[in-house]
Write a protein that holds these residues in place. Structure first.
Motif, PDB file in Angstrom:
ATOM      1  N   ILE A  12     -15.789  56.659  69.510  1.00 52.41           N
ATOM      2  CA  ILE A  12     -14.541  57.779  69.271  1.00 52.41           C
ATOM      3  C   ILE A  12     -13.224  56.890  68.771  1.00 52.41           C
ATOM      4  N   ASP A  13     -12.909  55.675  69.493  1.00 50.17           N
ATOM      5  CA  ASP A  13     -11.944  55.279  69.380  1.00 50.17           C
ATOM      6  C   ASP A  13     -11.526  54.444  67.940  1.00 50.17           C
ATOM      7  N   THR A  14     -11.343  55.223  67.034  1.00 48.48           N
ATOM      8  CA  THR A  14     -11.281  54.503  65.377  1.00 48.48           C
ATOM      9  C   THR A  14     -10.089  53.297  65.586  1.00 48.48           C
ATOM     10  N   GLN A  15      -9.191  53.212  66.449  1.00 47.45           N
ATOM     11  CA  GLN A  15      -8.217  52.198  66.332  1.00 47.45           C
ATOM     12  C   GLN A  15      -8.867  51.065  67.109  1.00 47.45           C
ATOM     13  N   LYS A  16      -9.749  50.928  67.722  1.00 43.63           N
ATOM     14  CA  LYS A  16     -10.517  49.720  68.142  1.00 43.63           C
ATOM     15  C   LYS A  16     -11.298  49.434  67.131  1.00 43.63           C
ATOM     16  N   ILE A  17     -11.882  50.317  66.258  1.00 46.79           N
ATOM     17  CA  ILE A  17     -12.505  49.885  65.223  1.00 46.79           C
ATOM     18  C   ILE A  17     -11.609  49.215  64.232  1.00 46.79           C
ATOM     19  N   LYS A  18     -10.560  49.567  63.721  1.00 51.78           N
ATOM     20  CA  LYS A  18      -9.690  49.136  62.846  1.00 51.78           C
ATOM     21  C   LYS A  18      -9.026  47.706  63.415  1.00 51.78           C
ATOM     22  N   GLY A  19      -9.070  47.572  64.550  1.00 51.33           N
ATOM     23  CA  GLY A  19      -8.354  46.445  65.203  1.00 51.33           C
ATOM     24  C   GLY A  19      -9.661  45.335  65.438  1.00 51.33           C
ATOM     25  N   PHE A  20     -10.783  45.716  64.953  1.00 53.22           N
ATOM     26  CA  PHE A  20     -11.843  44.583  65.037  1.00 53.22           C
ATOM     27  C   PHE A  20     -11.676  43.613  64.308  1.00 53.22           C
ATOM     28  N   TYR A  21     -11.751  42.381  64.667  1.00 52.71           N
ATOM     29  CA  TYR A  21     -11.376  41.071  63.808  1.00 52.71           C
ATOM     30  C   TYR A  21     -12.434  40.227  64.079  1.00 52.71           C
ATOM     31  N   CYS A  22     -13.166  39.490  62.943  1.00 52.74           N
ATOM     32  CA  CYS A  22     -13.964  38.218  63.185  1.00 52.74           C
ATOM     33  C   CYS A  22     -13.284  37.318  61.866  1.00 52.74           C
ATOM     34  N   GLU A  23     -13.745  36.232  61.970  1.00 53.78           N
ATOM     35  CA  GLU A  23     -13.381  35.145  60.895  1.00 53.78           C
ATOM     36  C   GLU A  23     -13.568  35.444  59.578  1.00 53.78           C
ATOM     37  N   ASN A  24     -14.381  36.531  59.318  1.00 51.68           N
ATOM     38  CA  ASN A  24     -14.794  36.518  58.000  1.00 51.68           C
ATOM     39  C   ASN A  24     -14.340  38.010  57.268  1.00 51.68           C
ATOM     40  N   GLU A  25     -13.447  37.728  56.470  1.00 49.39           N
ATOM     41  CA  GLU A  25     -12.739  39.177  55.913  1.00 49.39           C
ATOM     42  C   GLU A  25     -13.881  40.182  55.051  1.00 49.39           C
ATOM     43  N   ARG A  26     -14.782  39.569  54.695  1.00 43.52           N
ATOM     44  CA  ARG A  26     -15.914  40.528  53.941  1.00 43.52           C
ATOM     45  C   ARG A  26     -16.390  41.290  55.146  1.00 43.52           C
ATOM     46  N   ILE A  27     -16.770  40.962  56.169  1.00 42.69           N
ATOM     47  CA  ILE A  27     -17.351  41.471  57.277  1.00 42.69           C
ATOM     48  C   ILE A  27     -16.417  42.488  57.904  1.00 42.69           C
ATOM     49  N   ASN A  28     -15.363  42.008  58.184  1.00 40.99           N
ATOM     50  CA  ASN A  28     -14.096  42.797  58.494  1.00 40.99           C
ATOM     51  C   ASN A  28     -13.856  44.147  57.594  1.00 40.99           C
ATOM     52  N   LYS A  29     -13.856  43.998  56.484  1.00 42.24           N
ATOM     53  CA  LYS A  29     -13.730  44.913  55.451  1.00 42.24           C
ATOM     54  C   LYS A  29     -14.677  45.830  55.527  1.00 42.24           C
ATOM     55  N   PHE A  30     -16.115  45.535  55.494  1.00 42.33           N
ATOM     56  CA  PHE A  30     -17.142  45.970  55.570  1.00 42.33           C
ATOM     57  C   PHE A  30     -17.058  47.126  56.806  1.00 42.33           C
ATOM     58  N   PHE A  31     -16.802  46.611  58.030  1.00 41.76           N
ATOM     59  CA  PHE A  31     -16.622  47.321  59.289  1.00 41.76           C
ATOM     60  C   PHE A  31     -15.465  48.374  59.325  1.00 41.76           C
ATOM     61  N   HIS A  32     -14.377  47.902  58.612  1.00 40.80           N
ATOM     62  CA  HIS A  32     -13.534  48.823  58.776  1.00 40.80           C
ATOM     63  C   HIS A  32     -13.374  50.044  57.709  1.00 40.80           C
ATOM     64  N   GLU A  33     -13.817  49.639  56.749  1.00 43.37           N
ATOM     65  CA  GLU A  33     -13.748  50.530  55.432  1.00 43.37           C
ATOM     66  C   GLU A  33     -15.329  51.134  54.900  1.00 43.37           C
ATOM     67  N   GLU A  34     -16.403  50.434  55.134  1.00 43.18           N
ATOM     68  CA  GLU A  34     -17.569  50.644  54.613  1.00 43.18           C
ATOM     69  C   GLU A  34     -18.709  51.093  55.378  1.00 43.18           C
ATOM     70  N   ALA A  35     -18.717  50.829  56.742  1.00 43.08           N
ATOM     71  CA  ALA A  35     -20.058  51.458  57.493  1.00 43.08           C
ATOM     72  C   ALA A  35     -20.062  52.850  57.695  1.00 43.08           C
ATOM     73  N   GLU A  36     -18.942  53.538  57.573  1.00 40.28           N
ATOM     74  CA  GLU A  36     -18.931  54.890  58.155  1.00 40.28           C
ATOM     75  C   GLU A  36     -19.566  55.541  56.886  1.00 40.28           C
ATOM     76  N   GLU A  37     -19.168  55.008  55.711  1.00 40.68           N
ATOM     77  CA  GLU A  37     -19.766  55.684  54.312  1.00 40.68           C
ATOM     78  C   GLU A  37     -21.294  55.476  54.263  1.00 40.68           C
TER      79      GLU A  37
END
Length: 191
Positions: A12-37
Motif C-alpha cells: 500500500i505505501d507507494t512512498q516507501k516504494i519510491k524511497g527504495f534505493y539500491c546501488e544499481n540505478e537500473r534496478i531502482n528505475k525498474f522497481f519505481h517505474e516498471e514493476a507495476e506495469e
C-alpha cells in the motif's frame, strides 16, 4: 523485527516504494517505474519483502515464465556440457520452459545481511512447490545477471551459460540452475 512479503500490487505505501534505493540505478528505475506495469499486463510478478511494523522495504524480486531457445543455447559449449543432457536428451524440442528472475534488488541499507540469499532461497522453495503441487514443468531458473552480481548467483548454485565474449565484458551474463541442484540446496542429504 518481522519480515513479511507481499505482491507488489498489494503493497500500500507507494512512498516507501519510491524511497527504495539500491546501488544499481537500473534496478531502482525498474522497481519505481516498471514493476507495476509488468504486473498489470501479466508479464512479470514482483514480490516485496518489508518490515511488518514500519513498512520499510528490504528487497524485492520479479519473476516471469520464459521459453529458452535450445538452438541458440547450443552455440555455447558450456550449455552443451552442463545442461543439454538434462533437457533434450530424447526429444526433438527447440525450447523449454524456465522461470526467469527478471530483477532482484536489496536496499542499500540492508546489503550484506544475506537478504538477497534469503530471497533466492524463497524462490527455490517456490519452484519445488510448483513442481510438486501443480506439476508444472519448470526445470530451471534462468537469469541474465549483471556483471557485478554474477559471483552472488554463482555462490547460490547458478552456473554460467556463457562467461564473456572474446572482445569485452558482457553487460549481462546468462546463468542457470536446474531443479535437481535446487532440491539438493533446499533439502541437503545428511552425511
Amino acid at each position: 523485527m518481522t519480515i513479511k512479503s507481499c505482491a507488489y500490487n498489494a503493497y500500500i505505501d507507494t512512498q516507501k516504494i519510491k524511497g527504495f534505493y539500491c546501488e544499481n540505478e537500473r534496478i531502482n528505475k525498474f522497481f519505481h517505474e516498471e514493476a507495476e506495469e509488468l504486473e498489470k499486463c501479466g508479464a512479470g510478478n514482483t514480490v516485496i519483502y518489508y518490515e511488518d511494523s514500519t513498512g520499510e522495504i528490504f528487497g524485492f524480486y520479479t519473476l516471469s515464465l520464459r521459453p529458452l531457445n535450445i538452438t541458440e543455447l547450443k552455440n555455447y559449449d558450456r550449455f552443451n556440457k552442463k545442461f543439454l543432457s538434462d533437457f533434450a536428451n530424447s526429444f526433438e524440442i527447440e525450447e523449454f520452459p524456465a522461470l526467469e528472475i527478471m530483477r532482484l534488488g536489496v536496499s542499500y541499507d540492508h546489503r550484506l545481511k544475506r537478504i538477497g540469499a534469503s530471497i533466492i532461497y524463497d524462490i527455490y522453495k517456490q519452484v519445488i512447490e510448483l513442481q510438486i503441487y501443480y506439476n508444472l514443468p519448470i526445470n530451471v531458473i534462468f537469469i541474465e545477471a549483471l556483471y557485478e552480481v554474477t559471483e552472488f548467483y554463482e555462490k547460490l548454485g547458478f552456473e554460467f551459460i556463457k562467461y564473456s565474449d572474446e572482445e569485452h565484458r558482457l553487460e549481462k551474463y546468462p546463468m542457470l540452475i536446474n531443479t535437481k541442484k535446487i532440491i539438493d540446496i533446499v533439502y541437503p542429504k545428511s552425511k
